[in-house]
Design an enzyme around this catalytic site. Structure first.
Site, PDB file in Angstrom:
ATOM      1  N   ARG A 108       0.717  -1.216   0.158  1.00 22.10           N
ATOM      2  CA  ARG A 108      -0.059  -0.055  -0.030  1.00 22.10           C
ATOM      3  C   ARG A 108       0.863   1.268  -0.150  1.00 22.10           C
ATOM      4  O   ARG A 108       1.585   1.465   0.861  1.00 22.10           O
ATOM      5  CB  ARG A 108      -0.928  -0.085   1.321  1.00 22.10           C
ATOM      6  CG  ARG A 108      -1.605   1.377   1.572  1.00 22.10           C
ATOM      7  CD  ARG A 108      -2.643   1.143   2.618  1.00 22.10           C
ATOM      8  NE  ARG A 108      -3.816   0.418   1.920  1.00 22.10           N
ATOM      9  CZ  ARG A 108      -5.191   0.705   2.410  1.00 22.10           C
ATOM     10  NH1 ARG A 108      -5.281   1.213   3.578  1.00 22.10           N
ATOM     11  NH2 ARG A 108      -6.020   0.003   1.912  1.00 22.10           N
ATOM     12  N   HIS A 135      -7.487   0.800  -6.247  1.00 20.44           N
ATOM     13  CA  HIS A 135      -7.564  -0.117  -5.446  1.00 20.44           C
ATOM     14  C   HIS A 135      -8.191  -1.296  -5.977  1.00 20.44           C
ATOM     15  O   HIS A 135      -9.498  -1.676  -5.323  1.00 20.44           O
ATOM     16  CB  HIS A 135      -8.342   0.541  -4.342  1.00 20.44           C
ATOM     17  CG  HIS A 135      -8.554   0.004  -2.721  1.00 20.44           C
ATOM     18  ND1 HIS A 135      -7.578  -1.025  -2.511  1.00 20.44           N
ATOM     19  CD2 HIS A 135      -9.056   0.233  -1.605  1.00 20.44           C
ATOM     20  CE1 HIS A 135      -7.618  -1.215  -1.227  1.00 20.44           C
ATOM     21  NE2 HIS A 135      -8.762  -0.645  -0.812  1.00 20.44           N
ATOM     22  N   GLN A 138      -9.950  -3.915  -3.407  1.00 22.96           N
ATOM     23  CA  GLN A 138     -11.217  -3.590  -2.880  1.00 22.96           C
ATOM     24  C   GLN A 138     -12.464  -3.760  -3.791  1.00 22.96           C
ATOM     25  O   GLN A 138     -13.595  -4.269  -3.274  1.00 22.96           O
ATOM     26  CB  GLN A 138     -11.295  -2.024  -2.525  1.00 22.96           C
ATOM     27  CG  GLN A 138     -12.556  -1.743  -1.926  1.00 22.96           C
ATOM     28  CD  GLN A 138     -13.181  -2.176  -0.816  1.00 22.96           C
ATOM     29  OE1 GLN A 138     -12.189  -1.961   0.351  1.00 22.96           O
ATOM     30  NE2 GLN A 138     -14.118  -2.469  -0.406  1.00 22.96           N
ATOM     31  N   ASP A 226     -17.321   6.827  -0.770  1.00 20.91           N
ATOM     32  CA  ASP A 226     -16.007   6.761   0.162  1.00 20.91           C
ATOM     33  C   ASP A 226     -15.855   8.052   0.617  1.00 20.91           C
ATOM     34  O   ASP A 226     -16.347   9.110  -0.001  1.00 20.91           O
ATOM     35  CB  ASP A 226     -15.043   6.294  -1.176  1.00 20.91           C
ATOM     36  CG  ASP A 226     -13.893   5.921  -0.066  1.00 20.91           C
ATOM     37  OD1 ASP A 226     -13.687   5.797   0.787  1.00 20.91           O
ATOM     38  OD2 ASP A 226     -12.642   5.917  -1.195  1.00 20.91           O
ATOM     39  N   CYS A 265     -16.305   1.265   0.808  1.00 19.24           N
ATOM     40  CA  CYS A 265     -15.202   0.335   1.357  1.00 19.24           C
ATOM     41  C   CYS A 265     -14.685   0.407   2.637  1.00 19.24           C
ATOM     42  O   CYS A 265     -13.985  -0.385   3.247  1.00 19.24           O
ATOM     43  CB  CYS A 265     -13.974   0.916   0.367  1.00 19.24           C
ATOM     44  SG  CYS A 265     -13.304   2.381   0.565  1.00 19.24           S
ATOM     45  N   ARG A 293     -13.349  -8.930   1.960  1.00 20.38           N
ATOM     46  CA  ARG A 293     -11.959  -8.584   1.699  1.00 20.38           C
ATOM     47  C   ARG A 293     -11.062 -10.021   1.888  1.00 20.38           C
ATOM     48  O   ARG A 293     -10.245 -10.176   1.137  1.00 20.38           O
ATOM     49  CB  ARG A 293     -11.307  -7.498   2.332  1.00 20.38           C
ATOM     50  CG  ARG A 293     -11.904  -6.260   2.197  1.00 20.38           C
ATOM     51  CD  ARG A 293     -11.595  -5.548   0.656  1.00 20.38           C
ATOM     52  NE  ARG A 293     -10.304  -5.453   0.449  1.00 20.38           N
ATOM     53  CZ  ARG A 293      -9.546  -4.346   1.007  1.00 20.38           C
ATOM     54  NH1 ARG A 293     -10.022  -3.503   1.421  1.00 20.38           N
ATOM     55  NH2 ARG A 293      -7.857  -4.361   0.718  1.00 20.38           N
TER      56      ARG A 293
HETATM   57  N1   CP Z   1     -11.108  -0.455   2.637  1.00 18.53           N
HETATM   58  C1   CP Z   1      -9.862  -0.510   2.901  1.00 18.53           C
HETATM   59  O1   CP Z   1      -8.908  -0.504   2.083  1.00 18.53           O
HETATM   60  O2   CP Z   1      -9.747  -0.415   4.290  1.00 18.53           O
HETATM   61  P1   CP Z   1      -8.221  -0.295   5.195  1.00 18.53           P
HETATM   62  O3   CP Z   1      -7.783   1.167   4.661  1.00 18.53           O
HETATM   63  O4   CP Z   1      -8.406  -0.229   6.530  1.00 18.53           O
HETATM   64  O5   CP Z   1      -7.526  -1.203   4.476  1.00 18.53           O
HETATM   65  N1  NVA Z   2      -9.946   6.543  -1.081  1.00 15.10           N
HETATM   66  C1  NVA Z   2      -9.447   6.115   0.259  1.00 15.10           C
HETATM   67  C2  NVA Z   2      -9.770   4.623   0.530  1.00 15.10           C
HETATM   68  C3  NVA Z   2      -9.256   4.028   1.626  1.00 15.10           C
HETATM   69  C4  NVA Z   2      -9.470   2.524   1.990  1.00 15.10           C
HETATM   70  C5  NVA Z   2      -7.980   6.642   0.615  1.00 15.10           C
HETATM   71  O1  NVA Z   2      -7.339   6.369  -0.668  1.00 15.10           O
HETATM   72  O2  NVA Z   2      -7.680   7.057   1.645  1.00 15.10           O
END
Ligand code: CP
Ligand code: NVA
Length: 308
Positions: A108, A135, A138, A226, A265, A293
């Site tokens: 990530r 993502h 997700q 989101d 998400c 997930r």
């Molecule tokens: N939806 C998602 O990716 O959650 P986290 O940021 O908690 O991993």
């Molecule tokens: N769009 C959000 C998703 C988190 C899971 C971010 O990138 O922070």
């Protein structure tokens, strides 16, 4: 060449469909097993996933760890702030070393170019656990959730409200691969990636752009939102001001189809992008989505290891 999963297109529509089937079949087959117990066939026994986090996570971190346990393998968490990556070791060198020590890498990070560089130097599969651009993991869970709730993907009308962000990009990408349609309800100045939209349209999806949130939601089968402020983003006040009309509340949700599903998400910012009445309401499937997930990530891992 290792099978990298940086975006859904790396696998393609047929493989994504196969992964969704596998995710649902394995979820059913497990029945009521304790969550940490391996599936009977333990298809990734002996395999280790290195998970690199340059941003916070709850679901991605836990779901990949549980996914590896259920597949018979294990996972190691590397928080960038406590690794040499955080002190300037190059991405290329990190890729080389982790490829010698682990069987796959999930990362990530912020800039999508970083994961592309990691993949270029890794000799094991690299999986995108979220970048600023996309993502995909997700969206595998989102699609599984929609299917489990009895909706077919071809021709599905999905409405997105709020920011034109990484999650939306992967939904749009999925639409092109699996032939559903996305109504994008995003305020001016916060539009999503035009490349993803163009490719989805080439794939046959109808991607429509709306400044009017009601027009986006009208009759939709699925409503998704989101956070208005993704990790690392600034300009909070301007974002909140621009996106407030796109809040998914009971009045907006009532414009969707009667049996429409609500997806998020998570983490949710209650009373910003969604009201309690919607996220805790009868149309919300966000807890199934979060659980999925695990199941969806298991399928992604099996695909990355050439098992699907
Ligand atoms: N939806 C998602 O990716 O959650 P986290 O940021 O908690 O991993
Ligand atoms: N769009 C959000 C998703 C988190 C899971 C971010 O990138 O922070």
């Amino acid at each position: 060449m290792p099978r990298h999963f940086l975006n859904l297109t790396d696998a393609g529509g047929d493989a994504v469909a196969a992964m969704l089937n596998d995710a649902m079949a394995r979820k059913t087959a497990r029945g009521g097993l304790p969550k940490g117990q391996a599936d009977a066939d333990a298809p990734l026994a002996g395999h280790v996933l290195a998970m690199v986090f340059e941003k916070s996570s709850t679901r991605t971190r836990v779901s990949f760890d549980m996914a590896m346990r259920q597949l018979g393998g294990s996972a190691i968490v590397l928080d960038a702030g406590t690794t040499q990556l955080g002190r300037g070791e190059t991405i290329a060198d990190t890729a080389r070393v982790l490829s010698r020590m682990a069987d796959a890498i999930m990362i990530r990070t912020d800039d999508h170019a970083k994961i592309e560089e990691l993949a270029a130097y890794a000799s094991v599969p690299v999986i995108n656990g979220l970048t600023d651009l996309s993502h995909p993991c997700q969206i595998m869970a989102d699609l599984q959730t929609v299917l489990e709730h009895g909706k077919a993907l071809p021709g599905l009308e999905v409405a997105w409200l709020g920011d034109g962000n990484n999650v939306l990009n992967s939904i749009v990408e999925a639409a092109g691969l699996l032939k559903f349609n996305v109504r994008v309800g995003v305020p001016e100045g916060y539009d999503s990636d035009t490349g993803f939209i163009a490719r989805a349209r080439q794939g046959g999806a109808v991607i429509s752009l709306h400044r009017d949130p009601a027009a986006a939601v009208n009759g939709a089968d699925v409503v998704v939102t989101d956070t208005w402020i993704s990790m690392g983003q600034t300009g909070v006040e301007a974002r909140v001001a621009a996106m407030t009309p796109y809040q998914v509340n009971e009045a907006l949700m009532a414009l969707a189809a009667r049996d429409a599903l609500f997806l998020h998400c998570l983490p949710a910012h209650r009373c910003e992008e969604v009201t309690d009445g919607v996220i805790d309401g009868p149309q919300s499937v966000v807890w199934d989505e979060a659980e999925n997930r695990i199941h969806a990530q298991k399928a992604v891992l099996r695909w990355a290891f050439g098992q699907l």
